[in-house]
Design a protein around this motif. Structure first.
Motif, PDB file in Angstrom:
ATOM      1  N   ALA A 189       0.842  -1.194   0.000  1.00  0.00           N
ATOM      2  CA  ALA A 189       0.000   0.000   0.000  1.00  0.00           C
ATOM      3  C   ALA A 189       0.879   1.247   0.000  1.00  0.00           C
ATOM      4  O   ALA A 189       2.010   1.221   0.508  1.00  0.00           O
ATOM      5  N   TYR A 190       0.358   2.326  -0.567  1.00  0.00           N
ATOM      6  CA  TYR A 190       1.102   3.592  -0.526  1.00  0.00           C
ATOM      7  C   TYR A 190       0.119   4.753  -0.598  1.00  0.00           C
ATOM      8  O   TYR A 190      -0.925   4.672  -1.232  1.00  0.00           O
ATOM      9  N   VAL A 191       0.480   5.832   0.080  1.00  0.00           N
ATOM     10  CA  VAL A 191      -0.375   7.009   0.124  1.00  0.00           C
ATOM     11  C   VAL A 191       0.054   7.991  -0.961  1.00  0.00           C
ATOM     12  O   VAL A 191       1.173   7.911  -1.475  1.00  0.00           O
ATOM     13  N   PRO A 192      -0.812   8.927  -1.372  1.00  0.00           N
ATOM     14  CA  PRO A 192      -0.450   9.906  -2.397  1.00  0.00           C
ATOM     15  C   PRO A 192       0.793  10.702  -2.000  1.00  0.00           C
ATOM     16  O   PRO A 192       0.983  11.069  -0.835  1.00  0.00           O
ATOM     17  N   GLY A 193       1.638  10.940  -2.975  1.00  0.00           N
ATOM     18  CA  GLY A 193       2.872  11.682  -2.735  1.00  0.00           C
ATOM     19  C   GLY A 193       4.093  10.805  -2.567  1.00  0.00           C
ATOM     20  O   GLY A 193       5.220  11.260  -2.765  1.00  0.00           O
ATOM     21  N   ARG A 239      -5.734   1.954   8.526  1.00  0.00           N
ATOM     22  CA  ARG A 239      -6.909   1.091   8.465  1.00  0.00           C
ATOM     23  C   ARG A 239      -6.751  -0.019   7.430  1.00  0.00           C
ATOM     24  O   ARG A 239      -7.113  -1.172   7.661  1.00  0.00           O
ATOM     25  N   ALA A 240      -6.202   0.338   6.253  1.00  0.00           N
ATOM     26  CA  ALA A 240      -6.044  -0.647   5.182  1.00  0.00           C
ATOM     27  C   ALA A 240      -5.123  -1.784   5.604  1.00  0.00           C
ATOM     28  O   ALA A 240      -5.385  -2.956   5.304  1.00  0.00           O
ATOM     29  N   LEU A 241      -4.046  -1.470   6.314  1.00  0.00           N
ATOM     30  CA  LEU A 241      -3.119  -2.508   6.769  1.00  0.00           C
ATOM     31  C   LEU A 241      -3.751  -3.371   7.851  1.00  0.00           C
ATOM     32  O   LEU A 241      -3.610  -4.601   7.848  1.00  0.00           O
ATOM     33  N   ALA A 242      -4.448  -2.738   8.789  1.00  0.00           N
ATOM     34  CA  ALA A 242      -5.088  -3.496   9.863  1.00  0.00           C
ATOM     35  C   ALA A 242      -6.179  -4.416   9.319  1.00  0.00           C
ATOM     36  O   ALA A 242      -6.431  -5.492   9.874  1.00  0.00           O
ATOM     37  N   ALA A 243      -6.810  -4.015   8.211  1.00  0.00           N
ATOM     38  CA  ALA A 243      -7.866  -4.827   7.615  1.00  0.00           C
ATOM     39  C   ALA A 243      -7.326  -5.915   6.708  1.00  0.00           C
ATOM     40  O   ALA A 243      -8.104  -6.688   6.138  1.00  0.00           O
ATOM     41  N   GLY A 244      -6.003  -5.986   6.528  1.00  0.00           N
ATOM     42  CA  GLY A 244      -5.411  -7.021   5.689  1.00  0.00           C
ATOM     43  C   GLY A 244      -5.505  -6.746   4.210  1.00  0.00           C
ATOM     44  O   GLY A 244      -5.371  -7.662   3.397  1.00  0.00           O
ATOM     45  N   GLU A 245      -5.716  -5.490   3.816  1.00  0.00           N
ATOM     46  CA  GLU A 245      -5.804  -5.153   2.399  1.00  0.00           C
ATOM     47  C   GLU A 245      -4.435  -5.069   1.726  1.00  0.00           C
ATOM     48  O   GLU A 245      -4.345  -4.970   0.507  1.00  0.00           O
ATOM     49  N   PRO A 303       0.817   9.533  12.178  1.00  0.00           N
ATOM     50  CA  PRO A 303       0.890   8.348  13.049  1.00  0.00           C
ATOM     51  C   PRO A 303       0.047   7.190  12.522  1.00  0.00           C
ATOM     52  O   PRO A 303      -0.853   7.390  11.694  1.00  0.00           O
ATOM     53  N   VAL A 304       0.385   5.974  12.990  1.00  0.00           N
ATOM     54  CA  VAL A 304      -0.405   4.782  12.701  1.00  0.00           C
ATOM     55  C   VAL A 304      -0.782   4.142  14.025  1.00  0.00           C
ATOM     56  O   VAL A 304      -0.259   4.506  15.084  1.00  0.00           O
ATOM     57  N   ASP A 305      -1.670   3.200  13.959  1.00  0.00           N
ATOM     58  CA  ASP A 305      -2.132   2.509  15.165  1.00  0.00           C
ATOM     59  C   ASP A 305      -1.048   1.530  15.621  1.00  0.00           C
ATOM     60  O   ASP A 305      -0.924   0.430  15.090  1.00  0.00           O
ATOM     61  N   ARG A 306      -0.263   1.920  16.614  1.00  0.00           N
ATOM     62  CA  ARG A 306       0.858   1.095  17.069  1.00  0.00           C
ATOM     63  C   ARG A 306       0.406  -0.110  17.890  1.00  0.00           C
ATOM     64  O   ARG A 306       1.237  -0.937  18.259  1.00  0.00           O
ATOM     65  N   THR A 307      -0.866  -0.225  18.182  1.00  0.00           N
ATOM     66  CA  THR A 307      -1.325  -1.406  18.919  1.00  0.00           C
ATOM     67  C   THR A 307      -1.413  -2.634  18.018  1.00  0.00           C
ATOM     68  O   THR A 307      -1.367  -3.763  18.490  1.00  0.00           O
ATOM     69  N   SER A 312       5.087  16.255   7.959  1.00  0.00           N
ATOM     70  CA  SER A 312       4.590  14.903   7.742  1.00  0.00           C
ATOM     71  C   SER A 312       5.761  13.937   7.683  1.00  0.00           C
ATOM     72  O   SER A 312       6.799  14.245   7.087  1.00  0.00           O
ATOM     73  N   GLN A 313       5.587  12.761   8.289  1.00  0.00           N
ATOM     74  CA  GLN A 313       6.642  11.754   8.310  1.00  0.00           C
ATOM     75  C   GLN A 313       6.161  10.480   7.620  1.00  0.00           C
ATOM     76  O   GLN A 313       5.087   9.963   7.928  1.00  0.00           O
ATOM     77  N   ILE A 314       6.952   9.983   6.674  1.00  0.00           N
ATOM     78  CA  ILE A 314       6.634   8.753   5.944  1.00  0.00           C
ATOM     79  C   ILE A 314       7.280   7.570   6.655  1.00  0.00           C
ATOM     80  O   ILE A 314       8.432   7.637   7.100  1.00  0.00           O
ATOM     81  N   ALA A 315       6.531   6.465   6.748  1.00  0.00           N
ATOM     82  CA  ALA A 315       7.041   5.274   7.421  1.00  0.00           C
ATOM     83  C   ALA A 315       6.642   4.032   6.637  1.00  0.00           C
ATOM     84  O   ALA A 315       5.671   4.037   5.870  1.00  0.00           O
ATOM     85  N   LEU A 316       7.408   2.975   6.827  1.00  0.00           N
ATOM     86  CA  LEU A 316       7.024   1.650   6.345  1.00  0.00           C
ATOM     87  C   LEU A 316       6.328   0.943   7.496  1.00  0.00           C
ATOM     88  O   LEU A 316       6.910   0.786   8.569  1.00  0.00           O
ATOM     89  N   ALA A 317       5.079   0.531   7.281  1.00  0.00           N
ATOM     90  CA  ALA A 317       4.301  -0.110   8.343  1.00  0.00           C
ATOM     91  C   ALA A 317       3.746  -1.441   7.846  1.00  0.00           C
ATOM     92  O   ALA A 317       3.571  -1.647   6.640  1.00  0.00           O
ATOM     93  N   TRP A 318       3.475  -2.330   8.799  1.00  0.00           N
ATOM     94  CA  TRP A 318       2.896  -3.639   8.469  1.00  0.00           C
ATOM     95  C   TRP A 318       2.228  -4.207   9.717  1.00  0.00           C
ATOM     96  O   TRP A 318       2.568  -3.812  10.846  1.00  0.00           O
ATOM     97  N   PRO A 319       1.275  -5.123   9.573  1.00  0.00           N
ATOM     98  CA  PRO A 319       0.636  -5.725  10.746  1.00  0.00           C
ATOM     99  C   PRO A 319       1.663  -6.516  11.561  1.00  0.00           C
ATOM    100  O   PRO A 319       2.358  -7.384  11.032  1.00  0.00           O
ATOM    101  N   GLU A 320       1.768  -6.209  12.818  1.00  0.00           N
ATOM    102  CA  GLU A 320       2.774  -6.848  13.672  1.00  0.00           C
ATOM    103  C   GLU A 320       2.590  -8.360  13.728  1.00  0.00           C
ATOM    104  O   GLU A 320       3.567  -9.111  13.793  1.00  0.00           O
TER     105      GLU A 320
END
Length: 264
Positions: free
Chosen positions: A16-20, A51-57, A66-70, A173-181
């Protein structure tokens, strides 16, 4: 040595990637290292990455913090410059960079997909909130108000009649690589390595070079073989003794009278 193969459970990798964000350089490295595992891009809204990552998309994503660190793990990659988008004939274009105080009398749009976390927004509030950043850009081009966004979004929505200037002492704004833990797969680890610049031969890479062959270890107590000089053998198998003076210097010539004919 890790060897990832395309099985039904790892037949592809969804990013997944956000605009920009421009993931092209990482996609190129991925295709070189894992040509048997296709990578599929999943574009999400600026504020929808978590949300997209947490939903498995998607298996991982280049998103804005920020992202949901939980439920998500995240590695910050870089921080974007914040800019103000203005018409090309605006007075602020005379400046190399703009301060918040210089926006005090300007109407600033605040779109619903804004990516900046403002404790106190500068400028004058607009009469409404556009649904998207793209919609706010259209309003600025029409000569109504200004817009503050990360620089990558200003470039994404570039128009010939608009420009932008860096805005100092404001949120960024800060860009990060995120994934479901809970889903840190081998393919996720591979992409983490690519983004962090690991080489293919690193300890977490997909493949490592085979070590060069080494000489067989010498048995304990064994002595290295040395070449021995062969001694001349005499008849009967006994070594022939070395004669003294074998290499004696030549005897000096006797001294005599100088050459010539004797006088009578």
């Amino acid at each position: 040595m890790t060897d990832i193969q395309a099985t039904p459970s790892t037949a592809s990798f969804r990013l997944a990637y956000v605009p920009g964000v421009t993931p092209a350089k990482w996609l190129r490295v991925w295709s070189e290292r894992l040509p048997d595992v296709p990578l599929t891009l999943v574009q999400v809204d600026s504020t929808d990455g978590s949300r997209a990552l947490a939903a498995g998309e998607a298996d991982a994503g280049l998103v804005r913090l920020p992202v949901d660190r939980t439920v998500l793990s995240a590695i910050p990659l870089y921080t974007e410059t914040t800019v103000v988008v203005v018409p090309k004939d605006h007075l602020l274009t005379a400046l190399e960079e703009v301060t918040v105080a210089e926006l005090a009398e300007e109407v600033l749009w605040h779109p619903l997909d804004d990516t900046l976390d403002w404790p106190d927004r500068p400028g004058l509030p607009a009469y409404e909130r556009p649904a998207t950043t793209a919609g706010a850009i259209e309003l600025v081009a029409a000569g109504v108000g200004l817009l503050v966004v990360p620089q990558s979004l200003a470039r994404l929505h570039h128009r010939k009649d608009l420009t932008f200037r860096p805005l100092v002492d404001v949120p960024q704004s800060q860009i990060a690589l995120a994934w479901p833990e809970a889903a840190t797969t081998d393919l996720v680890e591979e992409f983490i390595g690519i983004v962090r610049g690991r080489t293919v031969n690193s300890s977490r890479g997909r493949a490592k070079e085979e070590p060069a062959p080494t000489a067989a270890p010498r048995k304990q107590g064994a002595k290295p073989q040395q070449k021995q000089a062969q001694k001349p053998q005499a008849k009967g198998g006994k070594a022939q003794p070395k004669r003294p003076g074998a290499q004696a210097k030549a005897a000096p010539a006797k001294r005599g009278r100088p050459g010539g004919r004797r006088a009578r």
